[in-house]
Scaffold this motif. Structure first.
Motif, short mmCIF file in Angstrom:
data_model
loop_
_atom_site.label_atom_id
_atom_site.label_comp_id
_atom_site.label_asym_id
_atom_site.label_seq_id
_atom_site.Cartn_x
_atom_site.Cartn_y
_atom_site.Cartn_z
N SER A 1 0.91 -1.23 0.02
CA SER A 1 -0.03 -0.07 -0.05
C SER A 1 0.92 1.16 0.18
CB SER A 1 -0.95 -0.10 1.05
OG SER A 1 -0.41 0.39 2.32
N VAL A 2 0.37 2.24 -0.39
CA VAL A 2 0.84 3.58 -0.43
C VAL A 2 -0.22 4.51 0.38
CG1 VAL A 2 1.61 5.79 -1.56
CG2 VAL A 2 2.56 3.30 -2.32
N THR A 3 0.12 5.19 1.41
CA THR A 3 -0.76 5.94 2.09
C THR A 3 -0.15 7.26 2.51
OG1 THR A 3 -1.66 4.03 2.92
CG2 THR A 3 -2.47 6.09 3.99
N ALA A 4 -0.91 8.49 2.54
CA ALA A 4 -0.64 9.60 2.89
C ALA A 4 -0.73 9.95 4.41
CB ALA A 4 -1.34 10.77 2.02
N LEU A 5 0.30 9.74 5.03
CA LEU A 5 0.19 10.27 6.46
C LEU A 5 -0.10 11.69 6.66
CD1 LEU A 5 3.36 7.96 7.81
CD2 LEU A 5 0.72 7.30 7.77
N ARG A 6 0.47 12.50 5.77
CA ARG A 6 0.22 13.80 5.90
C ARG A 6 0.40 14.35 4.27
NH1 ARG A 6 4.89 15.87 10.06
NH2 ARG A 6 6.20 17.03 8.41
N PRO A 7 0.31 15.77 4.26
CA PRO A 7 0.36 16.09 2.83
C PRO A 7 1.74 15.97 2.10
CG PRO A 7 -0.86 17.79 4.01
CD PRO A 7 -0.47 16.87 5.01
N ASP A 8 2.75 15.84 3.03
CA ASP A 8 4.22 15.91 2.47
C ASP A 8 5.02 14.52 2.75
OD1 ASP A 8 4.34 16.23 5.28
OD2 ASP A 8 6.15 17.78 5.06
N ILE A 9 4.20 13.48 3.48
CA ILE A 9 4.70 12.16 3.66
C ILE A 9 3.94 11.09 3.17
CG2 ILE A 9 5.42 10.67 5.47
CD1 ILE A 9 6.34 13.00 7.33
N LEU A 10 4.36 10.20 2.73
CA LEU A 10 3.72 9.15 2.21
C LEU A 10 4.26 7.71 2.90
CD1 LEU A 10 3.87 9.22 -1.83
CD2 LEU A 10 1.87 10.01 -0.26
N GLN A 11 3.42 6.74 3.32
CA GLN A 11 3.73 5.67 4.05
C GLN A 11 3.85 4.54 2.98
OE1 GLN A 11 1.28 3.28 6.65
NE2 GLN A 11 2.69 3.93 8.03
N VAL A 12 4.62 3.92 2.81
CA VAL A 12 4.77 2.32 1.71
C VAL A 12 5.07 1.44 2.79
CG1 VAL A 12 5.92 1.69 -0.02
CG2 VAL A 12 5.77 4.09 0.21
N ILE A 13 4.09 0.39 2.63
CA ILE A 13 4.45 -0.93 3.23
C ILE A 13 4.45 -1.99 2.19
CG2 ILE A 13 3.17 -2.47 4.46
CD1 ILE A 13 1.44 -0.35 5.70
N PHE A 14 5.62 -2.94 2.33
CA PHE A 14 6.05 -3.97 1.65
C PHE A 14 5.54 -5.22 2.34
CE2 PHE A 14 9.02 -0.43 0.83
CZ PHE A 14 9.14 -0.37 -0.55
N ASP A 15 5.63 -6.19 1.41
CA ASP A 15 5.12 -7.62 1.75
C ASP A 15 6.39 -8.20 2.22
OD1 ASP A 15 6.71 -7.93 -0.80
OD2 ASP A 15 5.19 -9.60 -1.28
N GLU A 16 7.63 -7.96 2.23
CA GLU A 16 8.82 -8.63 2.82
C GLU A 16 9.79 -7.26 2.80
OE1 GLU A 16 11.33 -10.86 0.63
OE2 GLU A 16 10.18 -10.81 -1.21
N GLU A 17 10.70 -7.49 3.57
CA GLU A 17 11.75 -6.37 3.73
C GLU A 17 12.54 -6.09 2.40
OE1 GLU A 17 15.56 -5.56 7.02
OE2 GLU A 17 14.62 -7.35 7.09
N PRO A 18 12.74 -4.95 2.01
CA PRO A 18 13.63 -4.70 0.87
C PRO A 18 14.85 -4.48 1.23
CG PRO A 18 12.41 -2.71 1.63
CD PRO A 18 11.84 -3.96 2.52
N GLU A 19 15.60 -4.80 0.11
CA GLU A 19 17.19 -4.57 0.38
C GLU A 19 17.68 -2.94 0.59
OE1 GLU A 19 21.36 -3.70 -0.37
OE2 GLU A 19 19.80 -2.92 -1.64
N ILE A 20 18.55 -2.59 1.62
CA ILE A 20 18.78 -1.31 2.03
C ILE A 20 18.91 -0.31 0.92
CG2 ILE A 20 21.27 -1.72 2.03
CD1 ILE A 20 19.15 -0.13 4.68
N SER A 21 19.39 -0.50 -0.15
CA SER A 21 19.47 0.57 -1.09
C SER A 21 18.43 1.11 -1.67
CB SER A 21 20.38 -0.30 -2.59
OG SER A 21 19.31 -1.02 -3.04
#
Length: 880
Positions: free
Chosen positions: A255-275
């Motif tokens: 999902s991609v959700t707006a926490l506030r006008p200038d911040i998006l929260q992105v949730i992945f189904d598994e941990e992505p690589e640090i890059s």
């Protein structure tokens, strides 16, 4: 879109993995396997740590064999350290999972010195040791409390809840020398078993059940200690057996959700690589850029933008390359999303308990209720609840569509929990039951809702004395106060956490009024409205035809705005400021006035501000008022002035804000603006100003004195009820007003009863009995050749202007009837200097109205040079 993004991890583990398993044979490799570590090679290969040099595979007092994992760091302060290994791919609902380990703790456990073995978690050692909330399961002692009992715990958002409680007391049954074997099993249906083997004796605790699951990424040990209790923990013979799924799929965005006008929260189904945290790896449709990326948990990231993303407008997030820890990658990942964050009016303050004493049936505690008017869940993380100068920060949480949340002090949270969802605030503002502005602003500082709380919001004198809440009765018009507020009629005294007791439609058709406009500095102007006005960031303010710099909010409720100018205001000049056409209140009403006047103020001299109209005998349900007139070409700041009635009761400020009095303007001061405007139809609506106090004005006689900031007298008026026309049947509700505003207030003859045609008063507006001044002031001039003294506002008075020439003149003015009898002496041996103006209202010396007919006005003068002059004028008294 999911209604609550915070539950996405749970949603994933319950649903998405099961869907994925249907295709396991095509996409990945599944196998029963065991991870085991006995440290006999003398290394910690496969383990990761929050700090690398705090653990070691050592031969110092090993538990079994030659080596054990040992905490080796001599810390000078209290801390927590974690040693963990990856269990990525473990599938707890595919097959039974067994954890086994041996642990020796070389001291007695306590709330400050303790250990726990993390069976599975969604966070790594760095986050867990730092105290960042994580999700998973753990076995250990004293995760909460300090009874030393070995338990199995479920950890949700960092909060522990016991799943299994054993009979093993670590201090009494095991002690610092023994290293028991602990085995834990989880079955696919959610059943758990825990057994402890102590010197060959197996103690099996009663089973527990908890089907909850989180993403299993890591397992390992967490050690919390004081500075004197470090280096006392050993771990050995660690194993995890179960079904592991080899990961061959790249990560996916859940999902991609707006926490506030200038911040998006992105949730992945598994941990992505640090890059992934490289800002160049992300882009968005439109002009916005990525400023910063923050890792919140292994699966949750926050993307900080360079500006505000449009609310409820479809957008696309683009990730150039998205890889997981196993090296599975996908390129040019595009994720459509619709940002939804709170804007003004989406969440409202729907109930206020500012005076809980004496209580009716609710807890004797202050509280506020907020309600969502939005169609989806909204993040309230970092929002500010402001009450006057007190501010509380709301915790990380979401409010669902239509949901109500009770806000109160953190210490009172349990008392309100039976009534609904409660969020306790560590610094809940103290609510002033006599009145204050309460505002809710988001983490960016933008206004969400505001209320000017006063006892008037109750609209019920019986319930305004304490124990009853004020409730919003119309959620569609949340800014229409006080009409939209009522005292709760619920038998308990309020309705926290549930629907309010009354629903009354209150459409808002009232335009916002400008209370005051003034320069704070020569190049900065403030505009104050009587209600919240929604600013338009791209709107242009104009002053004297020139664009200003962008305006900013000047208070917590967006009722004032500060407008920086491109240059300084010109001293002594009145400037014109235009409000942008796009500015409205929440209901869409434009301001009542859009063309404002302001300028740099001066300090008034005596006679430059004059009393012009007085109401000291109001009708029932109305109020006294005193009107001021600017008798100069300069601008004055009313907040620098004060009033008194001359009886030693102290001075009272004319205005609590720097309201300006412009040249030739009137302003009426009263304690009940609404009542005065309702009673006097000729009132100047925007020039009647409500103040907290007005000096006492007795009905028979009294005084008013106007002072500047140095307490020098600017003007004084002494009035009596006899200054009214004597033929009136009564003076209740009838104002005294000047017929010539520019004349000194101390001339009784210049005061006259207001006319009936304007309802007996003209507060804030031009007087009803103004005289037309002759063009030439020489000799004797009458303002009119006739007078009609019937109080209809037309020709009720005339002025007799006597200017004989020269200085130090003494004037006598006498009026005769057509039979030659004296009926009125307007002036007798009046020392007038160059001359004077006298007012005749058609009455005799006794105050009675004279009959219709012709009257002779004779003016006689002499001066110190011995010059004597005499004039005759004829005036007709007529009645229609």
């Amino acid at each position: 879109m999911l209604k609550n993004p915070t539950n996405l991890i749970l949603f994933y583990t319950r649903c998405m993995k099961k869907v994925t398993l249907l295709s396991l044979s095509l996409l990945c490799t599944c196998a029963s396997a065991q991870l085991s570590y006995d440290f006999e090679n003398g290394t910690t290969e496969g383990w990761i740590f929050n700090v690398s040099d705090r653990w070691s595979a050592e031969a110092v007092f090993p538990i079994n064999g030659s080596y054990s994992l040992h905490h080796v760091y001599d810390n000078s302060q209290s801390s927590s350290d974690a040693a963990m290994f990856s269990i990525s791919g473990l599938c707890p609902y595919c097959d039974t999972v067994t954890w086994e380990f041996r642990v020796r703790y070389g001291t007695d456990p306590s709330s400050s010195n303790k250990w726990s073995f993390i069976l599975m978690s969604d966070a790594g050692p760095g986050e867990i040791a730092a105290g960042i909330n994580f999700n998973g399961f753990a076995a250990g002692v004293n995760l909460t409390g300090y009874d030393d009992t070995l338990r199995l715990w479920r950890i949700s958002e960092g909060k522990a809840a016991a799943v299994i409680t054993t009979s093993v007391n670590w201090q009494e049954d095991i002690g610092p020398e023994v290293a028991p074997v602990i085995r834990i099993k989880r079955y696919p249906d959610g059943r758990w078993l825990l057994e402890t083997e102590i010197r060959g004796t197996v103690l099996r605790a009663p089973g527990g059940a908890d089907p909850e699951l989180y993403v299993p990424r890591y397992a390992g040990i967490l050690y919390t200690y004081t500075s004197a209790r470090d280096r006392l923990l050993w771990l050995d013979d660690v194993s995890v057996s179960g079904m592991f799924i080899t990961d061959t799929l790249p990560p996916a965005v859940m999902s991609v959700t707006a926490l506030r006008p200038d911040i998006l929260q992105v949730i992945f189904d598994e941990e992505p690589e640090i890059s992934l945290t490289d800002t160049e790896n992300f882009s968005l449709s439109g002009d916005l850029k990525v400023k910063e990326i923050t890792r919140i948990t292994p699966l949750i990231y926050e993307i900080h933008l360079t500006g505000k993303i449009p609310d409820k407008t479809p957008g696309i997030l683009i990730i150039n390359e998205l890889c997981d820890q196993a090296g599975n990658c996908s390129s040019h990942v595009t994720v459509p999303f619709v940002p939804m964050y709170a804007v003004i009016g989406d969440v409202v303050i729907s109930e206020i308990m500012a005076d809980p004493s004496p209580p009716v049936r609710l807890p004797e505690c202050e509280y506020l209720e907020i309600t969502s008017r939005a169609s989806d869940s909204l993040s309230i993380d970092g929002w500010r609840l402001i009450s006057d100068r007190d501010t509380a920060i709301l915790p990380k949480a979401w409010i669902r569509a239509g949901e109500s949340i009770i806000l109160c002090s953190g210490s009172k949270q349990d008392e309100f929990s039976p009534y609904g969802r409660v969020v306790g605030l560590t610094s809940f503002p103290s609510l002033n039951d006599s009145g204050e502005v309460i505002a809710l602003r988001d983490a960016c500082g933008s206004l969400i809702h505001a209320v000017s709380f006063t006892p008037a919001l109750y609209n019920d004198p019986l319930r305004s004395g304490g124990g009853w809440s004020a409730e919003m009765t119309d959620m569609d018009n949340p800014f229409n106060e006080p009409e939209v507020w009522r005292a709760s009629v619920d038998p308990s005294g309020g309705t926290p956490g549930r629907g309010n007791s009354a629903k009354i439609p209150s459409p808002d058709g009232r335009c916002p009024e400008v209370i005051a406009v003034w320069p704070e500095t020569p190049n900065k102007v403030r505009v104050l409205f009587d209600e919240t006005v929604i600013p338009d960031e791209g709107a242009v303010w104009l002053i004297d035809g020139t664009e200003t710099l962008p305006a900013t909010s000047g208070d917590i409720a967006d009722r004032s705005f500060v407008i920086p100018l491109a240059g300084d205001l010109t001293p002594g000049s009145v400037s014109s400021m235009l409000i942008p056409s796009s500015m409205t209140d929440f209901a869409g009403n434009r301001p009542c006035t859009t063309d404002l006047k302001t300028g740099l103020p001066s300090d008034p001299m005596p006679g430059e501000i004059l009393f012009n109209e007085l109401l000291f005998d109001p009708v029932a349900n109305c109020a006294d008022y005193a009107e001021l007139y600017n008798n100069s070409g300069r601008i004055f700041d009313l907040s620098t002035l004060s009033l008194t009635n001359g009886s030693g009761t102290g001075v009272m400020p004319v205005s609590d804000v720097p309201r300006q009095l412009l040249p030739g303007e009137y302003i009426a001061l009263t304690t009940d603006r609404a009542a005065v405007l309702d009673h006097y139809n000729c009132a100047g609506r925007f020039a009647v100003y409500e103040i907290d106090r007005l000096p006492t004005m007795p009905d028979d006689r009294g005084s008013l004195v106007l002072y500047n900031r140095e307490l020098n007298i600017i003007d004084r008026v002494d009035y009596t009820s006899s200054m009214h026309l004597l033929f009136l049947s009564g003076t209740e509700g009838i104002a005294l007003e000047k017929v010539s505003p520019e004349l000194p207030s101390g001339i009784p003859g210049n005061w006259h009863s207001a006319s009936e045609s304007c309802g007996w008063g003209t507060p804030g507006a031009e007087n009803s009995n103004l005289l037309n001044q002759p063009d030439e002031k020489s000799g004797v001039q009458l303002s009119s050749s006739r007078i009609s003294p019937d109080c209809d506002g037309f020709e009720d008075i005339i002025s007799v202007d006597v200017f004989p020439g020269g200085d130090e003149n003494v004037i006598t003015v006498t009026i005769f009837n057509d039979r030659g009898y004296v009926v009125r002496r307007l002036a007798e041996r009046f020392a007038a200097g160059e001359g004077a103006q006298f007012i005749w209202d058609g009455t005799s010396d006794s105050g009675t109205r004279l009959p219709a007919g012709l009257y002779m006005i004779i003016a006689e003068t002499f001066n110190t040079e011995g010059v004597t002059q005499r004039w005759k004028k004829v005036c007709a008294v007529v009645y229609r």
